[in-house]
Design an enzyme around this catalytic site. Structure first.
Site, PDB file in Angstrom:
ATOM      1  N   ASP A  13       0.810  -1.229   0.000  1.00 49.83           N
ATOM      2  CA  ASP A  13       0.000   0.000   0.000  1.00 49.83           C
ATOM      3  C   ASP A  13       0.841   1.277   0.000  1.00 49.83           C
ATOM      4  O   ASP A  13       0.394   2.323   0.449  1.00 49.83           O
ATOM      5  CB  ASP A  13      -0.956   0.034   1.208  1.00 49.83           C
ATOM      6  CG  ASP A  13      -1.725  -1.254   1.389  1.00 49.83           C
ATOM      7  OD1 ASP A  13      -2.371  -1.682   0.420  1.00 49.83           O
ATOM      8  OD2 ASP A  13      -1.659  -1.846   2.481  1.00 49.83           O
ATOM      9  N   LYS A  16       2.548   2.066  -5.068  1.00 42.27           N
ATOM     10  CA  LYS A  16       3.239   1.525  -6.250  1.00 42.27           C
ATOM     11  C   LYS A  16       2.408   1.675  -7.511  1.00 42.27           C
ATOM     12  O   LYS A  16       2.940   1.899  -8.596  1.00 42.27           O
ATOM     13  CB  LYS A  16       3.558   0.040  -6.022  1.00 42.27           C
ATOM     14  CG  LYS A  16       4.447  -0.242  -4.848  1.00 42.27           C
ATOM     15  CD  LYS A  16       4.731  -1.736  -4.703  1.00 42.27           C
ATOM     16  CE  LYS A  16       3.500  -2.567  -4.423  1.00 42.27           C
ATOM     17  NZ  LYS A  16       2.851  -2.223  -3.130  1.00 42.27           N
ATOM     18  N   GLY A  40      -3.925  -4.631  -4.272  1.00 40.71           N
ATOM     19  CA  GLY A  40      -4.882  -3.553  -4.463  1.00 40.71           C
ATOM     20  C   GLY A  40      -4.146  -2.292  -4.854  1.00 40.71           C
ATOM     21  O   GLY A  40      -3.560  -1.630  -4.005  1.00 40.71           O
ATOM     22  N   GLN A 223       2.254  -6.256  -3.196  1.00 41.03           N
ATOM     23  CA  GLN A 223       2.684  -6.362  -1.796  1.00 41.03           C
ATOM     24  C   GLN A 223       4.032  -5.650  -1.589  1.00 41.03           C
ATOM     25  O   GLN A 223       4.266  -4.642  -2.220  1.00 41.03           O
ATOM     26  CB  GLN A 223       2.734  -7.831  -1.347  1.00 41.03           C
ATOM     27  CG  GLN A 223       1.365  -8.502  -1.259  1.00 41.03           C
ATOM     28  CD  GLN A 223       0.913  -9.086  -2.586  1.00 41.03           C
ATOM     29  OE1 GLN A 223       1.690  -9.685  -3.318  1.00 41.03           O
ATOM     30  NE2 GLN A 223      -0.344  -8.945  -2.902  1.00 41.03           N
TER      31      GLN A 223
END
Length: 428
Positions: A13, A16, A40, A223
């Site tokens: 988070d 990126k 996400g 991630q």
């Protein structure tokens, strides 16, 4: 050749997706090399907000091809759903392809992930229950189903039968849950294969040729290093290697081809899910960071845990990744905080002072961060577009990070929009 790798350096988070989106405008290829739809990545394009889970974040701007490489585990139903969402907003998707070698997330993977996470007395990792871990397990156990198998009815049938024999036994006898019928998922995934056959290709062949031809190739990780299966806070980690090294096995390219290694970190730290978090703030300030930074999971919607910047873990992450270009995001969130803390060392349970990251997750829970304090700033920096426009204390904050890590910050993000960047040097 010109290759670029974007990876996260904290617990995911970090922004990126935005960085990949910006860089993709000049890329001939954008390549996801690990993870699955547990990622996400939020990308803003004008007034439109796109939350991408499986598709490369460069899908919106890349003038060339977007590749989901062999290291990714693919939920084809999630893939088709995202494709539909993008197309409904008038965006092209004919440039998106999937590796024939990528493994397929099957319904039994999702069920197994869910049952394990909900099992009373089990280790609560805090997974997204997307079937990522169980799919990687089957890959390593050499019983996985790959995208190419969806195009071969006989192979697909044999593999599904073998897997259901074991999985159904586990569901029924251990979890006391109903099993899965063969015909239902066999027919469904055979049809999926036909729908996607024009997108399933030998990506590693094309990527290596593109490297040889000197194309601009952007590799995008999901991630982050502190969730890496080997070097993160095990077992509270993901099931793949979101490191620069993961590019080689995850996309089938040699390490000698990787040049610009870009690490992305927030100006503070967040974490979703369980696991140790030495600099966590469980107070009003932590809540303020969460609200101002809109710190809620793009995949799950869960509120993210927030805390001060941890340079001990960041040094670990930059070392493992070999980062030579640093990105600091969400610097604007720290505006209005009078005193800023940055962890530079840990104090162990026995009073020892260390400046390196431990492999013992159990011990990390009891480590006390040792902070350096810097003066904050009150100015709104979201409109800054050059480094000189930043307040002196904001520049001191960036320079403190650079001095500690020995790496230059090449881009500072001061907001979610594509334009809200301070670019200190051009990589392309």
């Amino acid at each position: 050749m010109a290759t670029y790798v974007v990876v996260g350096l904290q617990y995911g988070d970090e922004g990126k997706g935005k960085i990949t989106d910006v860089l993709s405008a000049k890329s001939d290829y954008v390549v996801r090399f690990q993870g699955g739809d547990n990622a996400g990545h939020t990308v803003y394009a004008g007034e439109e907000k796109f939350v991408l889970h499986l598709l490369p974040s460069g899908v919106l701007q890349c003038p060339g091809k977007c590749i989901i490489a062999n290291g990714v585990v693919v939920n084809p139903k999630a893939f088709m759903h995202e494709i539909s969402q993008i197309e409904e907003k008038g965006m092209r998707t004919d440039h998106v392809f999937i590796s024939r070698r990528a493994h397929v997330i099957m319904p039994y993977h999702i069920l197994l992930d869910t049952y394990r996470e909900e099992e009373e007395g089990g280790t609560q990792i805090g997974t997204t229950k997307k079937g990522i871990g169980p799919c990687y397990e089957d890959k390593i156990a050499r019983v996985g189903i790959r995208m190419v198998d969806l195009l071969n009815p006989e192979v697909l049938a044999e593999k599904i039968r073998k897997n259901l024999k074991i999985k159904n036994s586990l569901f029924e006898k251990y979890f006391e849950k109903p099993g899965i019928e063969f015909e239902e998922i066999y027919k469904e995934f055979l049809e999926i294969g036909q729908k996607l056959k024009h997108r399933i290709v030998d990506t590693e062949v094309e990527l290596n040729q593109a490297i040889h031809d000197g194309k601009n190739i952007l590799f995008e990780g999901a991630q982050a290093l502190m969730l890496d299966i080997d070097f993160g806070t095990y077992p509270y980690v993901t099931s793949s290697s979101p490191s620069t090294g993961g590019v080689c096995t995850g996309a089938g390219v040699p390490p000698t081809s990787l040049q610009n290694l870009i690490g992305v970190a927030k100006a503070y730290t967040t974490r979703v899910g369980n696991g140790p978090f030495p600099t966590e703030l469980n107070d009003e300030l932590g809540e303020k960071m969460r609200k101002v930074g809109q710190e809620f999971g793009a995949t799950t919607g869960r509120p993210r845990r927030t805390g001060w910047l941890d340079l001990v873990s960041l040094k670990h992450a930059t070392m493992i990744n070999g980062i030579n270009n640093l990105v600091i995001t969400k610097l604007d969130v720290l505006s209005g905080i009078s005193s800023l803390k940055i962890a530079t060392k840990y104090k162990t349970e026995d009073g020892k002072i260390i400046d390196y990251f431990t492999s013992s997750t159990t011990k990390l829970y009891n480590y006390e961060p040792i902070y350096e304090e810097l003066e904050g700033w009150n100015e709104d920096i979201s409109h800054a577009r050059t480094y000189d426009e930043l307040p002196n204390n904001a520049k001191k904050y960036i320079e403190f990070i650079e001095d500690y890590l020995g790496i230059n910050v090449y881009l500072v993000s001061v907001g979610p929009e594509r334009s809200q960047n301070i670019i200190r040097k051009e990589l392309f």
